[in-house]
Enzyme design. Structure first.
Site, PDB file in Angstrom:
ATOM      1  N   GLU A   1      -2.211   7.074  13.387  1.00 47.42           N
ATOM      2  CA  GLU A   1      -0.687   6.975  13.021  1.00 47.42           C
ATOM      3  C   GLU A   1      -0.029   7.027  14.152  1.00 47.42           C
ATOM      4  OE1 GLU A   1       0.773  10.312   9.918  1.00 47.42           O
ATOM      5  OE2 GLU A   1       1.669  10.913  11.704  1.00 47.42           O
TER       6      GLU A   1
ATOM      7  N   LYS B   1      -3.546  11.897  13.948  1.00 47.45           N
ATOM      8  CA  LYS B   1      -1.910  11.983  13.341  1.00 47.45           C
ATOM      9  C   LYS B   1      -1.450  12.739  14.622  1.00 47.45           C
ATOM     10  CE  LYS B   1      -1.089  12.295   9.142  1.00 47.45           C
ATOM     11  NZ  LYS B   1      -1.193  12.746   7.539  1.00 47.45           N
TER      12      LYS B   1
ATOM     13  N   ASP C   1       4.073   4.898  10.505  1.00 48.57           N
ATOM     14  CA  ASP C   1       4.764   6.114   9.798  1.00 48.57           C
ATOM     15  C   ASP C   1       6.042   6.092   9.767  1.00 48.57           C
ATOM     16  OD1 ASP C   1       4.199   8.555   8.137  1.00 48.57           O
ATOM     17  OD2 ASP C   1       4.978   9.756   9.985  1.00 48.57           O
TER      18      ASP C   1
ATOM     19  N   ARG D   1      -8.837  18.560 -26.424  1.00 53.85           N
ATOM     20  CA  ARG D   1      -7.997  18.861 -25.293  1.00 53.85           C
ATOM     21  C   ARG D   1      -8.411  18.375 -24.025  1.00 53.85           C
ATOM     22  NH1 ARG D   1      -3.258  18.321 -26.511  1.00 53.85           N
ATOM     23  NH2 ARG D   1      -3.573  16.517 -24.713  1.00 53.85           N
TER      24      ARG D   1
ATOM     25  N   LYS E   1      -3.903  12.719  -1.329  1.00 55.51           N
ATOM     26  CA  LYS E   1      -3.009  13.745  -1.946  1.00 55.51           C
ATOM     27  C   LYS E   1      -3.345  13.841  -3.307  1.00 55.51           C
ATOM     28  CE  LYS E   1       1.027  12.751   1.217  1.00 55.51           C
ATOM     29  NZ  LYS E   1       2.566  12.288   1.246  1.00 55.51           N
TER      30      LYS E   1
END
Length: 281
Positions: free
Chosen positions: A197, A169, A218, A102, A137
């Site tokens: 960004e 950001k 963005d 597995r 991510k």
């Protein structure tokens, strides 16, 4: 055959994964049902067309429980294969194979799923000159493996983490007071790679003037992306990001951006359909 990835301890990963599955008690089913001296032969195969990723890690699971297991790898990492392709052939201790099965399958299914989705996005922007990037991510603890899988699919890695490039950001800008001031602070800190960004055209010149080395454009549509690319005029690489899908990526890439980053490669890729069938020897 040696397999290694920077900042990834394969042995530790295998030990931790097996320990999680065994829970300190062992594989009670196999211990009860399978004789200790029983041998199995097995074949891992793809049920769908896939891009292969993760076979060396699967092998490490089997070898951890049976160092003498015979393994024949039948395809290469990053190879596109049709449905019903045999990937690995194994022969060894039955209990060990069943215990490792597995963990080995989960890993190959997950990584091959990422590689397969990545290849579809790479193919979609073929000939545009743009390069596909992944993102941060990723699942905690699996980042290095998931980003390895995107490379097998033909993408390049974006930042590996918070340590290898600055990415300024909107929240950084809010605290610093402006895009230019945020970039100046990163330059003053001696950071070489400074990704900024921007979501408005009027942020581009202040970012570049302050020392940005890469602009992340963005959530801009193709018309605004073309305008941004023209304004940057090759001074730094440009990257389109935000909500990119397979059906929209080509139009985005055709705007002239250097890169397109896609979070769903690691965030949303379905597991590949891969099986492992055993027979007693």
């Amino acid at each position: 055959m040696t397999f290694s990835l920077d900042r990834f301890d394969l042995d530790a990963f295998v030990r931790a994964t097996l320990a999680e599955d065994l829970g300190g008690e062992g594989d009670i089913t196999s211990q009860a049902v399978i004789p200790a001296d029983a041998l199995f032969e097995g074949v891992m195969d793809s049920r769908d067309p896939i891009v292969v990723a993760g076979l060396p890690i699967a092998e490490a699971f089997f070898r951890a429980l049976d160092p003498d297991v015979a393994i024949e790898r039948l395809v290469g990492e990053g190879q596109s294969v049709p449905a019903a392709t045999d990937l690995l052939r194994l022969r060894g201790k039955a209990r060990a194979m069943l215990t490792a099965e597995r963990s080995a399958l989960n890993t190959v299914q997950h990584l091959s799923g990422i590689a397969t989705m990545t290849r579809a996005y790479v193919d979609a922007i073929g000939g545009t000159g743009a390069t596909l990037l992944d993102t941060r991510k990723t699942l905690p603890g699996l980042r290095v493996l998931e980003k390895y899988a995107t490379r097998m699919g033909g993408a390049e890695n974006h930042r590996m983490g918070l340590w290898d490039a600055a990415m300024i950001k909107d929240n950084h800008v809010a605290v610093a007071g402006s895009v230019g001031e945020a970039v100046r602070r990163a330059v003053a800190a001696g950071i070489e790679r400074i990704i900024v960004e921007v979501d408005r055209i009027d942020q581009i010149e202040p970012a570049l003037a302050a020392g940005a080395t890469h602009l992340l454009l963005d959530n801009m549509g193709p018309p605004m992306l073309r305008e941004a690319v023209a304004l940057v005029a090759g001074r730094v690489p440009t990257e389109a990001s935000g909500g990119v899908r397979l059906d929209t990526i080509r139009a985005i890439a055709e705007t002239g951006v250097s890169y397109v980053s896609v979070g769903r490669l690691t965030q949303s890729a379905p597991a590949a359909d891969i099986g492992l069938d055993f027979a007693a020897v």
